[in-house]
Design a protein around this motif. Structure first.
Motif, PDB file in Angstrom:
ATOM      1  N   ILE A   1       3.575  -6.370 -13.815  1.00 28.75           N
ATOM      2  CA  ILE A   1       4.241  -6.424 -12.740  1.00 28.75           C
ATOM      3  C   ILE A   1       5.558  -7.238 -13.414  1.00 28.75           C
ATOM      4  CG2 ILE A   1       3.136  -8.398 -11.846  1.00 28.75           C
ATOM      5  CD1 ILE A   1       4.327  -7.446  -9.039  1.00 28.75           C
ATOM      6  N   ASN A   2       6.673  -6.757 -13.230  1.00 28.96           N
ATOM      7  CA  ASN A   2       7.823  -7.723 -13.460  1.00 28.96           C
ATOM      8  C   ASN A   2       8.433  -8.684 -12.384  1.00 28.96           C
ATOM      9  OD1 ASN A   2       9.536  -6.129 -12.038  1.00 28.96           O
ATOM     10  ND2 ASN A   2      10.261  -5.039 -13.903  1.00 28.96           N
ATOM     11  N   ASP A   3       9.282  -9.335 -12.588  1.00 30.92           N
ATOM     12  CA  ASP A   3       9.859 -10.268 -11.901  1.00 30.92           C
ATOM     13  C   ASP A   3      10.672  -9.524 -10.768  1.00 30.92           C
ATOM     14  OD1 ASP A   3       8.942 -12.423 -13.034  1.00 30.92           O
ATOM     15  OD2 ASP A   3      10.683 -12.875 -14.055  1.00 30.92           O
ATOM     16  N   ALA A   4      11.070  -8.440 -10.788  1.00 32.66           N
ATOM     17  CA  ALA A   4      11.797  -7.446  -9.821  1.00 32.66           C
ATOM     18  C   ALA A   4      10.497  -6.880  -8.732  1.00 32.66           C
ATOM     19  CB  ALA A   4      12.675  -6.733 -10.478  1.00 32.66           C
ATOM     20  N   GLY A   5       9.274  -7.188  -9.159  1.00 30.55           N
ATOM     21  CA  GLY A   5       8.214  -6.755  -8.195  1.00 30.55           C
ATOM     22  C   GLY A   5       8.074  -5.120  -8.719  1.00 30.55           C
ATOM     23  N   GLN A   6       8.619  -4.556  -9.690  1.00 30.21           N
ATOM     24  CA  GLN A   6       8.269  -3.258 -10.395  1.00 30.21           C
ATOM     25  C   GLN A   6       6.810  -3.354 -10.959  1.00 30.21           C
ATOM     26  OE1 GLN A   6      11.872  -2.706 -12.592  1.00 30.21           O
ATOM     27  NE2 GLN A   6      12.032  -0.851 -11.322  1.00 30.21           N
ATOM     28  N   ILE A   7       5.974  -2.290 -10.684  1.00 28.11           N
ATOM     29  CA  ILE A   7       4.511  -2.349 -11.266  1.00 28.11           C
ATOM     30  C   ILE A   7       4.479  -1.237 -12.154  1.00 28.11           C
ATOM     31  CG2 ILE A   7       2.402  -2.124 -10.655  1.00 28.11           C
ATOM     32  CD1 ILE A   7       3.089  -3.446  -7.867  1.00 28.11           C
ATOM     33  N   LEU A   8       3.956  -1.468 -13.333  1.00 28.93           N
ATOM     34  CA  LEU A   8       3.801  -0.200 -14.239  1.00 28.93           C
ATOM     35  C   LEU A   8       2.342   0.160 -14.078  1.00 28.93           C
ATOM     36  CD1 LEU A   8       4.727   1.323 -16.670  1.00 28.93           C
ATOM     37  CD2 LEU A   8       3.520  -0.652 -18.259  1.00 28.93           C
ATOM     38  N   ALA A   9       2.017   1.529 -13.986  1.00 23.89           N
ATOM     39  CA  ALA A   9       0.618   1.878 -13.698  1.00 23.89           C
ATOM     40  C   ALA A   9       0.325   3.045 -14.462  1.00 23.89           C
ATOM     41  CB  ALA A   9       0.354   1.861 -12.071  1.00 23.89           C
TER      42      ALA A   9
ATOM     43  N   ILE B   1       6.166   4.052 -12.645  1.00 22.63           N
ATOM     44  CA  ILE B   1       6.916   2.655 -12.367  1.00 22.63           C
ATOM     45  C   ILE B   1       6.893   2.820 -10.978  1.00 22.63           C
ATOM     46  CG2 ILE B   1       8.854   1.131 -12.467  1.00 22.63           C
ATOM     47  CD1 ILE B   1       9.237   1.867 -15.321  1.00 22.63           C
ATOM     48  N   LEU B   2       6.380   1.799 -10.323  1.00 21.76           N
ATOM     49  CA  LEU B   2       6.473   1.533  -8.778  1.00 21.76           C
ATOM     50  C   LEU B   2       7.579   0.618  -8.410  1.00 21.76           C
ATOM     51  CD1 LEU B   2       2.766   1.481  -8.104  1.00 21.76           C
ATOM     52  CD2 LEU B   2       4.013   3.543  -8.252  1.00 21.76           C
ATOM     53  N   THR B   3       8.542   0.865  -7.641  1.00 21.35           N
ATOM     54  CA  THR B   3       9.534  -0.028  -7.492  1.00 21.35           C
ATOM     55  C   THR B   3       9.415  -0.207  -5.895  1.00 21.35           C
ATOM     56  OG1 THR B   3      10.809   1.065  -9.090  1.00 21.35           O
ATOM     57  CG2 THR B   3      11.892  -0.439  -7.310  1.00 21.35           C
ATOM     58  N   PRO B   4       9.485  -1.621  -5.527  1.00 17.66           N
ATOM     59  CA  PRO B   4       9.271  -1.830  -4.092  1.00 17.66           C
ATOM     60  C   PRO B   4      10.562  -1.478  -3.378  1.00 17.66           C
ATOM     61  CG  PRO B   4       9.463  -3.657  -5.267  1.00 17.66           C
ATOM     62  CD  PRO B   4       9.460  -2.713  -6.479  1.00 17.66           C
ATOM     63  N   PRO B   5      10.609  -1.245  -2.004  1.00 13.55           N
ATOM     64  CA  PRO B   5      11.751  -1.059  -1.208  1.00 13.55           C
ATOM     65  C   PRO B   5      12.499  -2.248  -1.046  1.00 13.55           C
ATOM     66  CG  PRO B   5       9.711  -1.056   0.052  1.00 13.55           C
ATOM     67  CD  PRO B   5       9.384  -1.027  -1.291  1.00 13.55           C
ATOM     68  N   VAL B   6      13.778  -2.459  -1.074  1.00 17.19           N
ATOM     69  CA  VAL B   6      14.526  -3.562  -1.007  1.00 17.19           C
ATOM     70  C   VAL B   6      15.575  -3.545   0.228  1.00 17.19           C
ATOM     71  CG1 VAL B   6      14.420  -4.077  -3.296  1.00 17.19           C
ATOM     72  CG2 VAL B   6      16.374  -2.539  -2.735  1.00 17.19           C
ATOM     73  N   ALA B   7      15.326  -2.270   0.993  1.00 19.07           N
ATOM     74  CA  ALA B   7      16.263  -2.070   2.234  1.00 19.07           C
ATOM     75  C   ALA B   7      16.240  -3.415   3.037  1.00 19.07           C
ATOM     76  CB  ALA B   7      15.749  -0.828   3.023  1.00 19.07           C
TER      77      ALA B   7
ATOM     78  N   GLN C   1      -2.306   2.632  -3.748  1.00 19.38           N
ATOM     79  CA  GLN C   1      -2.478   3.937  -3.203  1.00 19.38           C
ATOM     80  C   GLN C   1      -1.716   4.036  -1.907  1.00 19.38           C
ATOM     81  OE1 GLN C   1      -3.361   6.321  -5.322  1.00 19.38           O
ATOM     82  NE2 GLN C   1      -2.334   7.579  -3.954  1.00 19.38           N
ATOM     83  N   SER C   2      -1.904   2.915  -0.983  1.00 21.85           N
ATOM     84  CA  SER C   2      -1.520   3.130   0.197  1.00 21.85           C
ATOM     85  C   SER C   2       0.086   3.100   0.384  1.00 21.85           C
ATOM     86  CB  SER C   2      -1.975   2.016   1.131  1.00 21.85           C
ATOM     87  OG  SER C   2      -1.540   0.719   0.682  1.00 21.85           O
ATOM     88  N   LEU C   3       0.827   2.859  -0.567  1.00 24.17           N
ATOM     89  CA  LEU C   3       2.274   2.663  -0.786  1.00 24.17           C
ATOM     90  C   LEU C   3       2.825   4.031  -1.131  1.00 24.17           C
ATOM     91  CD1 LEU C   3       2.448  -0.936  -1.935  1.00 24.17           C
ATOM     92  CD2 LEU C   3       2.323  -0.154   0.430  1.00 24.17           C
ATOM     93  N   VAL C   4       1.983   5.005  -1.693  1.00 24.63           N
ATOM     94  CA  VAL C   4       2.590   6.065  -2.088  1.00 24.63           C
ATOM     95  C   VAL C   4       2.418   7.119  -1.046  1.00 24.63           C
ATOM     96  CG1 VAL C   4       2.298   7.855  -4.131  1.00 24.63           C
ATOM     97  CG2 VAL C   4       1.934   5.323  -4.626  1.00 24.63           C
ATOM     98  N   ALA C   5       3.741   7.779  -1.194  1.00 26.22           N
ATOM     99  CA  ALA C   5       3.839   9.080   0.013  1.00 26.22           C
ATOM    100  C   ALA C   5       2.705  10.154  -0.403  1.00 26.22           C
ATOM    101  CB  ALA C   5       5.055   9.415  -0.050  1.00 26.22           C
ATOM    102  N   PRO C   6       2.153  10.845   0.599  1.00 25.47           N
ATOM    103  CA  PRO C   6       1.063  11.796   0.180  1.00 25.47           C
ATOM    104  C   PRO C   6       1.936  12.895  -0.609  1.00 25.47           C
ATOM    105  CG  PRO C   6       0.722  11.164   2.379  1.00 25.47           C
ATOM    106  CD  PRO C   6       1.995  10.376   1.744  1.00 25.47           C
ATOM    107  N   ALA C   7       3.134  13.249  -0.312  1.00 27.94           N
ATOM    108  CA  ALA C   7       3.889  14.042  -1.022  1.00 27.94           C
ATOM    109  C   ALA C   7       3.992  14.173  -2.389  1.00 27.94           C
ATOM    110  CB  ALA C   7       5.286  14.538  -0.329  1.00 27.94           C
ATOM    111  N   GLU C   8       4.079  12.857  -2.842  1.00 23.93           N
ATOM    112  CA  GLU C   8       3.920  12.395  -4.456  1.00 23.93           C
ATOM    113  C   GLU C   8       2.675  13.059  -5.057  1.00 23.93           C
ATOM    114  OE1 GLU C   8       6.480  11.502  -5.888  1.00 23.93           O
ATOM    115  OE2 GLU C   8       7.691  10.642  -4.565  1.00 23.93           O
ATOM    116  N   HIS C   9       1.583  13.416  -4.481  1.00 30.17           N
ATOM    117  CA  HIS C   9       0.172  13.807  -4.703  1.00 30.17           C
ATOM    118  C   HIS C   9      -0.269  13.236  -6.289  1.00 30.17           C
ATOM    119  CE1 HIS C   9       2.446  16.795  -7.411  1.00 30.17           C
ATOM    120  NE2 HIS C   9       3.048  17.103  -6.445  1.00 30.17           N
ATOM    121  N   LEU C  10       0.003  11.789  -6.125  1.00 30.24           N
ATOM    122  CA  LEU C  10      -0.197  11.108  -7.135  1.00 30.24           C
ATOM    123  C   LEU C  10      -1.712  10.140  -6.869  1.00 30.24           C
ATOM    124  CD1 LEU C  10       3.079   9.522  -8.795  1.00 30.24           C
ATOM    125  CD2 LEU C  10       1.430  11.498  -9.658  1.00 30.24           C
TER     126      LEU C  10
END
Length: 236
Positions: free
Chosen positions: A157-165, A179-185, A140-149
């Motif tokens: 979780i897959n090998d790319a770090g994506q999380i199904l929730a 699907i939560l996708t981690p930043p890769v910048a 929850q701490s990784l989701v922007a408040p504007a997403e109101h989720l």
């Protein structure tokens, strides 16, 4: 049992329930007396053991290396208070995180990142991510408040770090699968040394998670259109 195309089903454990299988054919699950097991082709069934006083356990997932995650409880407990566990060949059975009970691990990827959900009494469920390097991070701490989720529970979780929730919309109350996708910048670093041309210094950029089997892409900008190009890649 394990079913292989063109062959009869292969029984691997007489009194158990299988829950997951990896590409090497290793199977995990739990026995009729609630003991987590791992089956390895050519080696047979291994009972994973207890986590301290938590002597009943259930395996839910396995990665390519044979690491296993699941939940463990005490057989003499008054309330069902599971703790998440990780089994590795080097470390054996170990508790991960410090949730004080009421938490389960449900999935592990090849980078040994684990996801799960905690649900203490009188508190809403909370999805989390664990690794040995970073410890527990509540998703929850990784989701922007504007997403109101509101994230309820993690599933995979897959090998790319994506999380199904599973999540709910805080405004409408609707339920979603997300699907939560981690930043890769920060995964790619430009070392410089570009030589400026008519459009300025050309820029070669990469996108994608630098983990096994993830898809990545390269883009070239500010270069002379239709000019010959040579790409040199190496492991060092």
């Amino acid at each position: 049992f394990v079913a292989t195309p063109g062959q009869p089903p292969l029984e691997i454990f007489a009194t158990g329930t299988g829950t997951a299988i990896n590409d090497a054919g290793q199977v995990v699950g739990y026995s009729a007396v609630n003991k987590a097991f791992r089956y390895t082709p050519g080696e047979g069934v291994q009972i994973l053991g207890s986590v301290g006083t938590h002597d009943l356990n259930f395996a839910w997932a396995i990665n390519a290396a044979g690491d296993v995650v699941g939940e463990a409880v005490e057989s003499n407990s008054v309330h069902y208070e599971p703790i998440p566990f990780l089994y590795t060949a080097a470390g054996g059975m170990q508790e991960i995180g410090d949730f004080g009970g009421y938490s389960v691990a449900v999935s592990v990827n090849d980078a040994r990142q684990v996801v799960g959900t905690s649900a203490p009494p009188n508190l809403p469920p909370a999805a989390w991510l664990w690794s040995a390097q970073t410890g527990v991070t509540f998703l929850q701490s990784l989701v922007a408040p504007a997403e109101h989720l509101n994230l309820l529970q993690a599933a995979r979780i897959n090998d790319a770090g994506q999380i199904l929730a599973e999540a709910t919309d805080n405004q409408t109350g609707d339920h979603f699968v997300v699907i939560l996708t981690p930043p890769v910048a920060d995964a790619w670093t430009n070392l410089g040394f570009a030589l400026a041309g008519g459009s300025g210094p050309p820029q070669l950029a990469g996108q994608g998670a630098l983990v096994p089997r993830a898809h990545v892409s390269l883009s070239l900008t500010h270069a002379l259109p239709n000019a010959p190009l040579l790409l040199v890649a190496g492991l060092s």
